[in-house]
Design a protein around this motif. Structure first.
Motif, PDB file in Angstrom:
ATOM      1  N   LYS A   1     -81.887 -37.726 -39.682  1.00 59.86           N
ATOM      2  CA  LYS A   1     -82.917 -38.621 -39.150  1.00 59.86           C
ATOM      3  C   LYS A   1     -83.108 -38.420 -37.649  1.00 59.86           C
ATOM      4  O   LYS A   1     -84.245 -38.361 -37.160  1.00 59.86           O
ATOM      5  N   VAL A   2     -82.012 -38.280 -36.925  1.00 58.80           N
ATOM      6  CA  VAL A   2     -82.129 -38.179 -35.472  1.00 58.80           C
ATOM      7  C   VAL A   2     -82.664 -36.802 -35.061  1.00 58.80           C
ATOM      8  O   VAL A   2     -83.430 -36.688 -34.087  1.00 58.80           O
ATOM      9  N   LEU A   3     -82.306 -35.740 -35.789  1.00 59.11           N
ATOM     10  CA  LEU A   3     -82.846 -34.413 -35.464  1.00 59.11           C
ATOM     11  C   LEU A   3     -84.353 -34.359 -35.722  1.00 59.11           C
ATOM     12  O   LEU A   3     -85.111 -33.787 -34.935  1.00 59.11           O
ATOM     13  N   LEU A   4     -84.773 -34.925 -36.844  1.00 58.79           N
ATOM     14  CA  LEU A   4     -86.208 -34.930 -37.139  1.00 58.79           C
ATOM     15  C   LEU A   4     -86.981 -35.743 -36.095  1.00 58.79           C
ATOM     16  O   LEU A   4     -88.087 -35.365 -35.685  1.00 58.79           O
ATOM     17  N   LYS A   5     -86.395 -36.853 -35.651  1.00 57.76           N
ATOM     18  CA  LYS A   5     -87.065 -37.679 -34.654  1.00 57.76           C
ATOM     19  C   LYS A   5     -87.062 -37.000 -33.283  1.00 57.76           C
ATOM     20  O   LYS A   5     -88.096 -36.948 -32.594  1.00 57.76           O
TER      21      LYS A   5
ATOM     22  N   LYS B   1     -90.368 -34.991 -33.728  1.00 57.88           N
ATOM     23  CA  LYS B   1     -91.185 -36.212 -33.607  1.00 57.88           C
ATOM     24  C   LYS B   1     -91.613 -36.721 -34.983  1.00 57.88           C
ATOM     25  O   LYS B   1     -92.749 -37.146 -35.192  1.00 57.88           O
ATOM     26  N   LEU B   2     -90.678 -36.704 -35.912  1.00 58.39           N
ATOM     27  CA  LEU B   2     -90.931 -37.163 -37.273  1.00 58.39           C
ATOM     28  C   LEU B   2     -90.135 -38.438 -37.547  1.00 58.39           C
ATOM     29  O   LEU B   2     -88.914 -38.471 -37.362  1.00 58.39           O
ATOM     30  N   ASP B   3     -90.823 -39.475 -37.965  1.00 56.58           N
ATOM     31  CA  ASP B   3     -90.189 -40.734 -38.380  1.00 56.58           C
ATOM     32  C   ASP B   3     -89.927 -40.612 -39.876  1.00 56.58           C
ATOM     33  O   ASP B   3     -90.869 -40.562 -40.674  1.00 56.58           O
ATOM     34  N   TRP B   4     -88.673 -40.587 -40.264  1.00 55.55           N
ATOM     35  CA  TRP B   4     -88.308 -40.163 -41.619  1.00 55.55           C
ATOM     36  C   TRP B   4     -87.301 -41.122 -42.241  1.00 55.55           C
ATOM     37  O   TRP B   4     -86.377 -41.590 -41.575  1.00 55.55           O
ATOM     38  N   GLU B   5     -87.492 -41.400 -43.518  1.00 60.39           N
ATOM     39  CA  GLU B   5     -86.565 -42.249 -44.263  1.00 60.39           C
ATOM     40  C   GLU B   5     -86.238 -41.583 -45.597  1.00 60.39           C
ATOM     41  O   GLU B   5     -87.015 -40.769 -46.113  1.00 60.39           O
ATOM     42  N   LEU B   6     -85.094 -41.960 -46.172  1.00 59.36           N
ATOM     43  CA  LEU B   6     -84.671 -41.403 -47.453  1.00 59.36           C
ATOM     44  C   LEU B   6     -84.030 -42.504 -48.294  1.00 59.36           C
ATOM     45  O   LEU B   6     -83.099 -43.170 -47.839  1.00 59.36           O
ATOM     46  N   PRO B   7     -84.496 -42.714 -49.522  1.00 57.93           N
ATOM     47  CA  PRO B   7     -83.856 -43.711 -50.390  1.00 57.93           C
ATOM     48  C   PRO B   7     -82.429 -43.293 -50.746  1.00 57.93           C
ATOM     49  O   PRO B   7     -82.050 -42.123 -50.604  1.00 57.93           O
TER      50      PRO B   7
ATOM     51  N   GLY C   1     -89.339 -33.387 -53.564  1.00 55.09           N
ATOM     52  CA  GLY C   1     -88.251 -34.319 -53.307  1.00 55.09           C
ATOM     53  C   GLY C   1     -88.673 -35.530 -52.495  1.00 55.09           C
ATOM     54  O   GLY C   1     -89.749 -35.596 -51.906  1.00 55.09           O
ATOM     55  N   ALA C   2     -87.782 -36.491 -52.445  1.00 50.14           N
ATOM     56  CA  ALA C   2     -88.033 -37.712 -51.681  1.00 50.14           C
ATOM     57  C   ALA C   2     -88.126 -37.427 -50.190  1.00 50.14           C
ATOM     58  O   ALA C   2     -88.806 -38.130 -49.443  1.00 50.14           O
ATOM     59  N   SER C   3     -87.425 -36.394 -49.730  1.00 51.53           N
ATOM     60  CA  SER C   3     -87.419 -36.068 -48.304  1.00 51.53           C
ATOM     61  C   SER C   3     -88.714 -35.435 -47.842  1.00 51.53           C
ATOM     62  O   SER C   3     -89.094 -35.570 -46.681  1.00 51.53           O
ATOM     63  N   CYS C   4     -89.383 -34.699 -48.732  1.00 53.13           N
ATOM     64  CA  CYS C   4     -90.618 -33.970 -48.388  1.00 53.13           C
ATOM     65  C   CYS C   4     -90.372 -33.057 -47.185  1.00 53.13           C
ATOM     66  O   CYS C   4     -91.254 -32.821 -46.356  1.00 53.13           O
ATOM     67  N   ILE C   5     -89.161 -32.505 -47.099  1.00 52.72           N
ATOM     68  CA  ILE C   5     -88.724 -31.852 -45.870  1.00 52.72           C
ATOM     69  C   ILE C   5     -89.510 -30.587 -45.528  1.00 52.72           C
ATOM     70  O   ILE C   5     -89.871 -30.358 -44.372  1.00 52.72           O
ATOM     71  N   TYR C   6     -89.793 -29.757 -46.537  1.00 56.10           N
ATOM     72  CA  TYR C   6     -90.493 -28.507 -46.221  1.00 56.10           C
ATOM     73  C   TYR C   6     -91.912 -28.742 -45.721  1.00 56.10           C
ATOM     74  O   TYR C   6     -92.306 -28.189 -44.682  1.00 56.10           O
ATOM     75  N   PRO C   7     -92.738 -29.541 -46.429  1.00 54.05           N
ATOM     76  CA  PRO C   7     -94.068 -29.802 -45.875  1.00 54.05           C
ATOM     77  C   PRO C   7     -94.033 -30.470 -44.507  1.00 54.05           C
ATOM     78  O   PRO C   7     -94.836 -30.126 -43.622  1.00 54.05           O
ATOM     79  N   LEU C   8     -93.120 -31.425 -44.305  1.00 53.43           N
ATOM     80  CA  LEU C   8     -93.049 -32.100 -43.012  1.00 53.43           C
ATOM     81  C   LEU C   8     -92.749 -31.121 -41.887  1.00 53.43           C
ATOM     82  O   LEU C   8     -93.425 -31.112 -40.846  1.00 53.43           O
ATOM     83  N   LEU C   9     -91.732 -30.279 -42.067  1.00 50.29           N
ATOM     84  CA  LEU C   9     -91.374 -29.313 -41.027  1.00 50.29           C
ATOM     85  C   LEU C   9     -92.468 -28.284 -40.829  1.00 50.29           C
ATOM     86  O   LEU C   9     -92.853 -27.966 -39.689  1.00 50.29           O
TER      87      LEU C   9
ATOM     88  N   ASN D   1     -96.114 -40.488 -40.689  1.00 48.97           N
ATOM     89  CA  ASN D   1     -96.257 -39.444 -39.668  1.00 48.97           C
ATOM     90  C   ASN D   1     -97.688 -38.910 -39.572  1.00 48.97           C
ATOM     91  O   ASN D   1     -97.929 -37.910 -38.890  1.00 48.97           O
ATOM     92  N   GLY D   2     -98.615 -39.556 -40.261  1.00 44.52           N
ATOM     93  CA  GLY D   2    -100.011 -39.156 -40.176  1.00 44.52           C
ATOM     94  C   GLY D   2    -100.306 -37.797 -40.781  1.00 44.52           C
ATOM     95  O   GLY D   2    -101.239 -37.113 -40.344  1.00 44.52           O
ATOM     96  N   LEU D   3     -99.538 -37.406 -41.800  1.00 43.44           N
ATOM     97  CA  LEU D   3     -99.699 -36.068 -42.378  1.00 43.44           C
ATOM     98  C   LEU D   3    -100.163 -36.099 -43.833  1.00 43.44           C
ATOM     99  O   LEU D   3    -100.140 -35.075 -44.514  1.00 43.44           O
TER     100      LEU D   3
END
Length: 375
Positions: free
Chosen positions: A65-69, A73-79, A129-137, A167-169
């Motif tokens: 979470k802190v690296l993405l932020k 500049k990504l505000d990210w949460e994970l269930p 996935g719940a993280s959506c990590i690849y599209p976000l990055l 994140n407006g994406l």
């Protein structure tokens, strides 16, 4: 044919050259001072160095979470009970996709920061996935890129949608729910989707939950059965993607997947070749002591074979001049340049015990040159 002669760079820096963390590890102490929610997971050793407990899922989640932020500049949460992605390793995958789209010659001859890849590209993340990590990055680094993200879990897609929204994406990523028995690509790609530039996938690595729970990967950051397990494990999952690629063929420029077990790479490469792929290649993704493998295949890209030679004696420089000019005569010209990343500035003098010239050129061969029989 691509020939490159260069001195090897320090192998300890094994992340991709465009990765934010290449030769730049996160400073836990500084992050803890800036982000109080991360500070509770940071411990100082007697030497004053900051550490986190890598076996604590809460610490891994807080770090992601802190690296993405901080860095994206990504505000990210994970269930709860979803896989927590390691940011540097996932970034390596994104940058490898960039290199594939740039082309083998461009990515091989240029420094990572100088490689030119498309500013606009469309990809599919199989199992977003719940993280959506690849599209976000990928979209954060390359705002002109867009994605289709698929998943069998409604909860995962709801979380992915929330991460995109905050994140407006949302306009850059289309999310699609698929059935557990669906074909990973043929049941996803429609005529309206047009040409797809690449696919990505982080497949379920394991055949059952007992295997998953015995792995350090599971202990570090928990995940659920949909993410960790499938019939036949990762090999069968990736084989299904390869089989679909044999149907779609040129509709997608590059098909790719991550693999968690090196033993599965060879079998998947062989299947891609049997399907008629014109180029099949692999890479490694490093983060700390963890290694993952990347597999890519294409029915569009041409295969460019690479020959390399490492050298350390001044006496070989003239020989290399002759070798490259002869090997490339009539096809292309070789040129020598100073390898500053490996040897430092030419006027610094510290290179005198090493050869720091680099020769690069490329051309075509008119006969059977690279098959096992010819070699």
């Amino acid at each position: 044919v691509l020939l490159i002669f260069r001195q090897a760079v320090d192998a300890s820096h094994r992340m991709h050259g465009r990765n934010k963390y290449f030769q730049n590890q996160p400073e836990f102490a500084a992050l803890a001072r800036t982000y109080p929610e991360f500070a509770q997971h940071v411990k100082m050793d007697p030497q004053g160095k900051a550490h986190i407990d890598w076996k604590d899922p809460a610490a891994s989640l807080a770090l992601t979470k802190v690296l993405l932020k901080h860095d994206f500049k990504l505000d990210w949460e994970l269930p709860q009970n979803f896989l927590c992605p390691p940011v540097p390793q996932r970034s390596n995958y994104v940058h490898w996709i960039e290199d594939l789209l740039a082309g083998q010659i461009d990515s091989a001859l240029k420094r990572p920061k100088d490689v030119r890849y498309p500013s606009a590209a469309r990809g599919i993340d199989i199992g977003v996935g719940a993280s959506c990590i690849y599209p976000l990055l990928a979209v954060r680094v390359n705002p002109g890129w867009s994605f289709i993200g698929t998943d069998v879990s409604k909860e995962a897609l709801e979380s992915a949608a929330a991460n995109l929204e905050r994140n407006g994406l949302s306009g850059s990523v289309t999310l699609r729910e698929v059935g557990g028995d669906s074909r990973p690509l043929c049941d996803v790609v429609t005529q309206a989707d047009g040409k797809i530039d690449f696919t990505m996938c982080n497949p379920p690595f394991f055949t059952d939950m007992s295997e998953a729970k015995s792995a350090g990967h599971y202990r570090t950051c928990t995940g659920n059965e949909n993410e960790l397990v499938c019939t036949g494990g990762e090999q069968r999952f990736v084989e299904r993607i390869i089989e679909d690629s044999g149907v779609l063929r040129e509709r997608v420029t590059w098909y790719t997947s991550m693999l968690g077990h090196k033993a599965n790479v060879k079998a998947c490469m062989a299947l891609a070749k049997r399907m008629g792929a014109t180029r099949v290649c692999t890479t490694e993704f490093f983060q700390g002591k963890t290694v993952r493998w990347g597999l890519a295949w294409s029915f569009v890209a041409k295969d460019v074979h690479q020959a390399s030679h490492k050298f350390s004696s001044d006496a070989t420089v003239e020989g290399l001049r002759v070798l490259t000019s002869t090997a490339l005569c009539g096809v292309s010209s070789a040129k020598f340049t100073w390898d500053e990343p490996a040897c430092g500035p030419v006027d610094a003098g510290g290179w005198r015990d090493r050869v720091c010239w680099r020769a690069a050129g490329y051309g075509a061969v008119s006969a059977d040159t690279w098959s096992r029989r010819a070699r």
